[in-house]
Write a protein that holds these residues in place. Structure first.
Motif, mmCIF file in Angstrom:
data_model
loop_
_atom_site.group_PDB
_atom_site.id
_atom_site.type_symbol
_atom_site.label_atom_id
_atom_site.label_comp_id
_atom_site.label_asym_id
_atom_site.label_seq_id
_atom_site.Cartn_x
_atom_site.Cartn_y
_atom_site.Cartn_z
ATOM 1 N N ASN A 94 0.812 -1.218 0.000
ATOM 2 C CA ASN A 94 0.000 0.000 0.000
ATOM 3 C C ASN A 94 0.853 1.279 0.000
ATOM 4 N N LEU A 95 1.990 1.229 -0.654
ATOM 5 C CA LEU A 95 2.782 2.428 -0.875
ATOM 6 C C LEU A 95 2.424 2.989 -2.239
ATOM 7 N N LYS A 96 2.086 4.261 -2.272
ATOM 8 C CA LYS A 96 1.661 4.863 -3.525
ATOM 9 C C LYS A 96 2.810 5.650 -4.128
ATOM 10 N N PHE A 97 3.157 5.302 -5.352
ATOM 11 C CA PHE A 97 4.241 5.961 -6.068
ATOM 12 C C PHE A 97 3.667 6.912 -7.102
ATOM 13 N N PHE A 98 4.242 8.101 -7.172
ATOM 14 C CA PHE A 98 3.828 9.062 -8.184
ATOM 15 C C PHE A 98 4.663 8.925 -9.440
ATOM 16 N N THR A 99 5.930 8.563 -9.288
ATOM 17 C CA THR A 99 6.769 8.331 -10.453
ATOM 18 C C THR A 99 7.608 7.086 -10.244
ATOM 19 N N LEU A 100 7.772 6.343 -11.309
ATOM 20 C CA LEU A 100 8.696 5.216 -11.371
ATOM 21 C C LEU A 100 9.689 5.553 -12.470
ATOM 22 N N GLU A 101 10.975 5.622 -12.119
ATOM 23 C CA GLU A 101 11.973 6.052 -13.090
ATOM 24 C C GLU A 101 13.148 5.087 -13.083
ATOM 25 N N ASP A 102 13.544 4.674 -14.272
ATOM 26 C CA ASP A 102 14.717 3.819 -14.419
ATOM 27 C C ASP A 102 15.858 4.685 -14.940
ATOM 28 N N THR A 103 16.881 4.891 -14.105
ATOM 29 C CA THR A 103 17.973 5.784 -14.462
ATOM 30 C C THR A 103 19.241 5.022 -14.844
ATOM 31 N N THR A 104 19.086 3.809 -15.353
ATOM 32 C CA THR A 104 20.235 3.013 -15.757
ATOM 33 C C THR A 104 20.890 3.646 -16.973
ATOM 34 N N SER A 105 22.195 3.799 -16.918
ATOM 35 C CA SER A 105 22.907 4.400 -18.037
ATOM 36 C C SER A 105 23.464 3.299 -18.938
ATOM 37 N N PHE A 106 23.240 3.457 -20.209
ATOM 38 C CA PHE A 106 23.737 2.521 -21.200
ATOM 39 C C PHE A 106 24.708 3.244 -22.122
ATOM 40 N N PRO A 107 25.811 2.596 -22.514
ATOM 41 C CA PRO A 107 26.749 3.257 -23.413
ATOM 42 C C PRO A 107 26.134 3.393 -24.805
ATOM 43 N N HIS A 108 26.390 4.524 -25.453
ATOM 44 C CA HIS A 108 25.847 4.746 -26.787
ATOM 45 C C HIS A 108 26.671 4.038 -27.845
ATOM 46 N N ASN A 109 27.980 4.016 -27.669
ATOM 47 C CA ASN A 109 28.817 3.387 -28.675
ATOM 48 C C ASN A 109 29.909 2.529 -28.051
ATOM 49 N N GLY A 110 30.186 2.697 -26.781
ATOM 50 C CA GLY A 110 31.216 1.912 -26.124
ATOM 51 C C GLY A 110 32.597 2.513 -26.293
ATOM 52 N N CYS A 111 33.580 1.802 -25.794
ATOM 53 C CA CYS A 111 34.962 2.255 -25.883
ATOM 54 C C CYS A 111 35.516 1.989 -27.284
ATOM 55 N N ARG A 112 36.578 2.691 -27.603
ATOM 56 C CA ARG A 112 37.223 2.500 -28.891
ATOM 57 C C ARG A 112 37.977 1.182 -28.901
ATOM 58 N N LYS A 113 37.888 0.441 -30.013
ATOM 59 C CA LYS A 113 38.557 -0.852 -30.118
ATOM 60 C C LYS A 113 40.052 -0.657 -30.321
ATOM 61 N N LYS A 114 40.796 -1.657 -29.868
ATOM 62 C CA LYS A 114 42.251 -1.598 -30.018
ATOM 63 C C LYS A 114 42.625 -1.734 -31.486
ATOM 64 N N LYS A 115 43.761 -1.129 -31.831
ATOM 65 C CA LYS A 115 44.243 -1.211 -33.208
ATOM 66 C C LYS A 115 44.641 -2.639 -33.514
ATOM 67 N N LYS A 116 44.368 -3.087 -34.738
ATOM 68 C CA LYS A 116 44.703 -4.448 -35.133
ATOM 69 C C LYS A 116 46.220 -4.623 -35.192
ATOM 70 N N ARG A 117 46.694 -5.716 -34.651
ATOM 71 C CA ARG A 117 48.139 -5.970 -34.580
ATOM 72 C C ARG A 117 48.682 -6.363 -35.966
ATOM 73 N N ARG A 118 49.816 -5.714 -36.351
ATOM 74 C CA ARG A 118 50.462 -6.058 -37.615
ATOM 75 C C ARG A 118 51.781 -6.731 -37.340
#
Length: 119
Positions: A94-118
């Motif tokens: 019987n707890l009444k909530f006015f807002t339920l919000e999910d504030t989980t942050s997700f990466p948009h593109n992630g970290c830069r990949k390592k350069k390919k080894r030659r």
């Protein structure tokens, strides 16, 4: 006119990989009550089991009902399968909530990949 006392509270729930943290604040941001599922004397990965998450949510709800909060806002952060259990537990008491919000942050593109080894 009657003056109505409205106590506004914000519940923050943080799901980490090993624990679930609950924090109750007022509208200014002062911490009034905090609890974690690790306070249930359970160690290891059992802290994120739905049963312990439920028990910690019950203790939080008991404190909320004891102090008499009328308006609550719920903010959830983190990735876990027990998110629904927390919302369900708190709404069944019987707890009444006015807002339920999910504030989980997700990466948009992630970290830069390592350069390919030659060679």
């Amino acid at each position: 006119m009657a003056i109505i006392n409205k106590k506004i509270g914000i519940i923050f729930v943080l799901f980490t990989t090993n624990n679930v943290l609950y924090v109750l604040t007022n509208c200014i941001g002062e911490v009034l009550f905090s609890i974690s599922s690790g306070t249930q004397r359970i160690k290891g990965l059992k802290k994120i089991v739905p049963a312990t998450v439920h028990l910690a949510a019950l203790q939080l709800a008991h404190y909320i009902s004891k102090t008499g909060f009328t308006q609550l806002h719920l903010k959830i952060k983190g990735v876990n399968k027990t998110k629904k259990i927390v919302v369900k537990t708190l709404s069944q008491l019987n707890l009444k909530f006015f807002t339920l919000e999910d504030t989980t942050s997700f990466p948009h593109n992630g970290c830069r990949k390592k350069k390919k080894r030659r060679i």
